[in-house]
Design a protein around this motif. Structure first.
Motif, short mmCIF file in Angstrom:
data_model
loop_
_atom_site.label_atom_id
_atom_site.label_comp_id
_atom_site.label_asym_id
_atom_site.label_seq_id
_atom_site.Cartn_x
_atom_site.Cartn_y
_atom_site.Cartn_z
N GLU A 1 101.00 78.13 97.77
CA GLU A 1 101.70 78.72 96.64
C GLU A 1 103.05 78.05 96.39
O GLU A 1 103.82 77.82 97.32
N ASN B 1 94.73 81.56 95.09
CA ASN B 1 95.63 81.42 96.23
C ASN B 1 94.89 80.84 97.43
O ASN B 1 93.71 81.14 97.65
N GLU C 1 96.86 83.12 92.53
CA GLU C 1 98.09 82.60 93.12
C GLU C 1 99.25 82.82 92.15
O GLU C 1 99.08 82.73 90.93
N TYR D 1 101.05 85.53 87.55
CA TYR D 1 99.82 85.03 88.16
C TYR D 1 98.93 84.57 87.01
O TYR D 1 98.83 85.25 85.98
#
Length: 316
Positions: free
Chosen positions: A177, A208, A230, A237
């Motif tokens: 991330e 993610n 992620e 997001y």
């Protein structure tokens, strides 16, 4: 405003990676040559990764036999390609070969009227935005045929679900991330590609690291969990998703630049089931995810329907 537009842009050949098989050639497919006692030769293949691949096998300096080689789609993990018979049974058949391949079946018959579900939890309301094609504007690349890609932004790390039954054929789970403030674009995104029964593909990008619920070769169903979103930038997001097919085969791409490279993909504008209706998604519109048994069971076998009635959780 310019940076805001960049938020919704995708360079598809960096994210999807369908045609990267041509460039990287990590020996997914290998050729096996078997010489028989009668001096005939059987040529077969072994494939490490799941899914359909267009394969071209060229025979070089072939002597004592006749063959134009092989080109076609292979989808099993192994299989026969050619059997060579000697013209003169007193002599051996000699040749060398080279292969090239790319993911997809350019002759697939795509079901353009198929109904997909949104890749989010049933009952959740989201805004759908269409992504522009960065390659055209900033690199002068030709836009893929019928370009259509969607973006969903959320404030939570939502779980992403499969839109249709299919086989997981590619997983990239390499990137951690990056919450850099003000970030507008990155090609370093984790994603999953699923091949459908009609030869189309769905890509889910923006997942993610280490949150994937699926494995290569796994069969997924509508509402099967794919992964968790992620964080992108400060507090958002973001999911990019699209549906496409291999449109034509171009195996000679080694010397092509970003500008000269022509996409071999054709994009599909699918029909989705939502709470309001079944239809094509409109840009900048809000939709609530929905699913019905009719949509859910579109591609289920009789055995799958029976197993689902006994244990629905096994299909999630």
């Amino acid at each position: 405003m310019k940076n805001q537009k960049l938020f919704y842009a995708i360079i598809i050949y960096l994210i999807i990676g369908v045609n990267s098989e041509i460039l990287s050639q990590e020996k997914n497919i290998t050729i096996v040559v078997k010489r028989n006692d009668d001096k005939s030769v059987d040529i077969s293949y072994e494939k490490k990764l799941p899914g359909s691949y267009y394969l071209n096998l060229e025979l070089i300096n072939l002597t004592n036999s006749y063959s134009s080689g092989y080109n076609g789609v292979v989808d099993s993990y192994s299989g026969n390609l050619l059997s060579l018979k000697p013209v003169n049974t007193d002599n051996h058949i000699n040749f060398s070969y080279k292969i090239s391949y790319t993911m997809g079946n350019h002759k697939a018959k795509i079901d353009s009227l198929f109904t997909y579900m949104l890749p989010i939890k049933t009952g959740k309301k989201v805004k759908i935005q269409e992504a522009s094609f960065l390659g055209e504007k900033y690199f002068g690349s030709e836009k893929p045929l019928n370009w259509k890609s969607y973006v969903i932004r959320t404030k939570e790390p939502d779980t992403i679900f499969a839109m249709r039954k299919g086989i997981v054929v590619k997983i990239v789970d390499d990137f951690t991330e990056d919450v850099t403030s003000g970030k507008v674009y990155t090609s370093k995104q984790n994603y999953v590609v699923i091949e459908h029964n009609d030869g189309s593909y769905a890509s889910y990008s923006g997942l993610n690291k280490n949150t994937m619920f699926v494995k290569l070769g796994q069969t997924v169903y509508p509402q099967s969990k794919i992964g968790i979103l992620e964080r992108f930038g400060d507090d958002d997001y973001k999911l990019h998703f699209s549906i496409y097919q291999l449109f034509f085969v171009d195996l000679n791409r080694e010397n092509q630049t970003l500008k000269s490279q022509k996409s071999a993909l054709k994009y599909i504008t699918p029909y989705f089931i939502t709470k309001s209706a079944v239809g094509i998604l409109e840009n900048n519109s809000e939709y609530t995810s929905e699913i019905t048994e009719t949509v859910l069971f579109q591609e289920f076998s009789k055995r799958e329907k029976k197993n689902y009635s006994k244990n629905p959780d096994a299909f999630k």
